[in-house]
Design a protein around this motif. Structure first.
Motif, PDB file in Angstrom:
ATOM      1  N   ALA A 201     -18.865-127.059  39.454  1.00  0.00           N
ATOM      2  CA  ALA A 201     -17.551-126.415  39.489  1.00  0.00           C
ATOM      3  C   ALA A 201     -17.188-125.885  38.101  1.00  0.00           C
ATOM      4  O   ALA A 201     -16.643-124.781  37.979  1.00  0.00           O
ATOM      5  N   PHE A 202     -17.500-126.649  37.053  1.00  0.00           N
ATOM      6  CA  PHE A 202     -17.209-126.191  35.692  1.00  0.00           C
ATOM      7  C   PHE A 202     -18.039-124.957  35.352  1.00  0.00           C
ATOM      8  O   PHE A 202     -17.531-124.011  34.743  1.00  0.00           O
ATOM      9  N   ALA A 203     -19.301-124.949  35.773  1.00  0.00           N
ATOM     10  CA  ALA A 203     -20.155-123.776  35.529  1.00  0.00           C
ATOM     11  C   ALA A 203     -19.569-122.547  36.235  1.00  0.00           C
ATOM     12  O   ALA A 203     -19.523-121.450  35.659  1.00  0.00           O
ATOM     13  N   ARG A 204     -19.105-122.716  37.469  1.00  0.00           N
ATOM     14  CA  ARG A 204     -18.485-121.600  38.186  1.00  0.00           C
ATOM     15  C   ARG A 204     -17.174-121.185  37.522  1.00  0.00           C
ATOM     16  O   ARG A 204     -16.852-119.995  37.429  1.00  0.00           O
ATOM     17  N   PHE A 205     -16.420-122.164  37.017  1.00  0.00           N
ATOM     18  CA  PHE A 205     -15.169-121.882  36.305  1.00  0.00           C
ATOM     19  C   PHE A 205     -15.441-121.000  35.094  1.00  0.00           C
ATOM     20  O   PHE A 205     -14.754-120.011  34.869  1.00  0.00           O
ATOM     21  N   VAL A 206     -16.466-121.359  34.337  1.00  0.00           N
ATOM     22  CA  VAL A 206     -16.840-120.576  33.152  1.00  0.00           C
ATOM     23  C   VAL A 206     -17.336-119.190  33.572  1.00  0.00           C
ATOM     24  O   VAL A 206     -16.955-118.175  32.982  1.00  0.00           O
ATOM     25  N   LEU A 207     -18.175-119.141  34.594  1.00  0.00           N
ATOM     26  CA  LEU A 207     -18.734-117.869  35.060  1.00  0.00           C
ATOM     27  C   LEU A 207     -17.636-116.924  35.547  1.00  0.00           C
ATOM     28  O   LEU A 207     -17.537-115.779  35.088  1.00  0.00           O
ATOM     29  N   PHE A 208     -16.798-117.393  36.460  1.00  0.00           N
ATOM     30  CA  PHE A 208     -15.753-116.525  37.010  1.00  0.00           C
ATOM     31  C   PHE A 208     -14.673-116.232  35.969  1.00  0.00           C
ATOM     32  O   PHE A 208     -14.253-115.083  35.814  1.00  0.00           O
ATOM     33  N   GLY A 209     -14.221-117.260  35.269  1.00  0.00           N
ATOM     34  CA  GLY A 209     -13.186-117.046  34.250  1.00  0.00           C
ATOM     35  C   GLY A 209     -13.680-116.163  33.120  1.00  0.00           C
ATOM     36  O   GLY A 209     -12.978-115.258  32.668  1.00  0.00           O
ATOM     37  N   GLY A 210     -14.909-116.421  32.667  1.00  0.00           N
ATOM     38  CA  GLY A 210     -15.484-115.601  31.603  1.00  0.00           C
ATOM     39  C   GLY A 210     -15.741-114.180  32.058  1.00  0.00           C
ATOM     40  O   GLY A 210     -15.487-113.218  31.321  1.00  0.00           O
ATOM     41  N   GLY A 211     -16.234-114.036  33.284  1.00  0.00           N
ATOM     42  CA  GLY A 211     -16.474-112.693  33.814  1.00  0.00           C
ATOM     43  C   GLY A 211     -15.194-111.890  33.923  1.00  0.00           C
ATOM     44  O   GLY A 211     -15.145-110.710  33.545  1.00  0.00           O
ATOM     45  N   VAL A 212     -14.148-112.523  34.426  1.00  0.00           N
ATOM     46  CA  VAL A 212     -12.854-111.848  34.520  1.00  0.00           C
ATOM     47  C   VAL A 212     -12.322-111.544  33.124  1.00  0.00           C
ATOM     48  O   VAL A 212     -11.766-110.469  32.879  1.00  0.00           O
ATOM     49  N   GLY A 213     -12.537-112.461  32.189  1.00  0.00           N
ATOM     50  CA  GLY A 213     -12.082-112.246  30.812  1.00  0.00           C
ATOM     51  C   GLY A 213     -12.754-111.046  30.155  1.00  0.00           C
ATOM     52  O   GLY A 213     -12.093-110.219  29.516  1.00  0.00           O
ATOM     53  N   VAL A 214     -14.068-110.933  30.327  1.00  0.00           N
ATOM     54  CA  VAL A 214     -14.797-109.794  29.758  1.00  0.00           C
ATOM     55  C   VAL A 214     -14.348-108.495  30.418  1.00  0.00           C
ATOM     56  O   VAL A 214     -14.072-107.492  29.746  1.00  0.00           O
ATOM     57  N   ALA A 215     -14.254-108.509  31.745  1.00  0.00           N
ATOM     58  CA  ALA A 215     -13.796-107.309  32.456  1.00  0.00           C
ATOM     59  C   ALA A 215     -12.374-106.936  32.031  1.00  0.00           C
ATOM     60  O   ALA A 215     -12.056-105.746  31.874  1.00  0.00           O
ATOM     61  N   SER A 216     -11.546-107.942  31.802  1.00  0.00           N
ATOM     62  CA  SER A 216     -10.164-107.690  31.384  1.00  0.00           C
ATOM     63  C   SER A 216     -10.100-107.037  30.015  1.00  0.00           C
ATOM     64  O   SER A 216      -9.304-106.121  29.795  1.00  0.00           O
TER      65      SER A 216
END
Length: 173
Positions: free
Chosen positions: A17-32
């Motif tokens: 879950a933490f890996a997915r949190f980093v992946l999705f949160g980081g991906g959204v952060g970069v896209a943002s």
């Protein structure tokens, strides 16, 4: 009292879950960050940042609800709680940078980055914990499989009392 088997399953589940949190949160952060830069060429930067922050927080919360914590669509309450945790994380990073400015007269770029990234990491871990334990805890407990692994779609179907038709399943996706 938790059994040894359930404790063994909890650690990998939390790590995944933490890996997915980093992946999705980081991906959204970069896209943002890319979206803010693009939008700022048409409107003032502060307005672009505010708009993208709202949209990215909604998107990240939805992704976390569906995939990170496997509970299906995020509710408005979960969106509000997630936004609150993001605001707290923002305050933590700002406070860390203000404290650095108070303690060091002219901090270099490297020290500023170390302090900012450390505060961000701390806030991120705290935010993950808050989202997992409080915000999405009910969704996760409702979606908990009785054995083996379950996909988020299975969790959404498992909560349905009667067999779901194609229209319901398409809406859940």
């Amino acid at each position: 009292m938790e059994s040894a088997h359930s404790q063994e399953q909890a650690a990998p589940a939390a790590f995944a879950a933490f890996a997915r949190f980093v992946l999705f949160g980081g991906g959204v952060g970069v896209a943002s960050s890319l979206a803010v830069a693009a939008l700022a060429s048409w409107i003032p930067w502060a307005l672009a940042n505010a708009l993208i922050t709202v949209v990215s927080t909604l998107l990240a919360t939805e992704l976390h609800g569906r995939f990170t914590f496997g509970g299906g669509r995020a509710t408005w309450r979960q969106h509000a709680q997630s936004a609150g945790s993001a605001a707290i994380a923002y305050a933590v990073t700002c406070a860390a940078m203000l404290l650095l400015q108070q303690l060091v007269a002219a901090p270099g770029a490297v020290l500023e980055q170390v302090v900012y990234l450390s505060a961000s990491a701390f806030a991120g871990v705290a935010r993950f914990t808050l989202l997992r334990v409080v915000v999405f805890a009910r969704s996760r407990s409702q979606a908990a499989p009785t054995g083996g692994t379950a996909l988020p779609v299975q969790a959404a179907v498992a909560r349905t009392a009667a067999p779901a038709g194609p229209a319901v399943l398409c809406h859940a996706a």
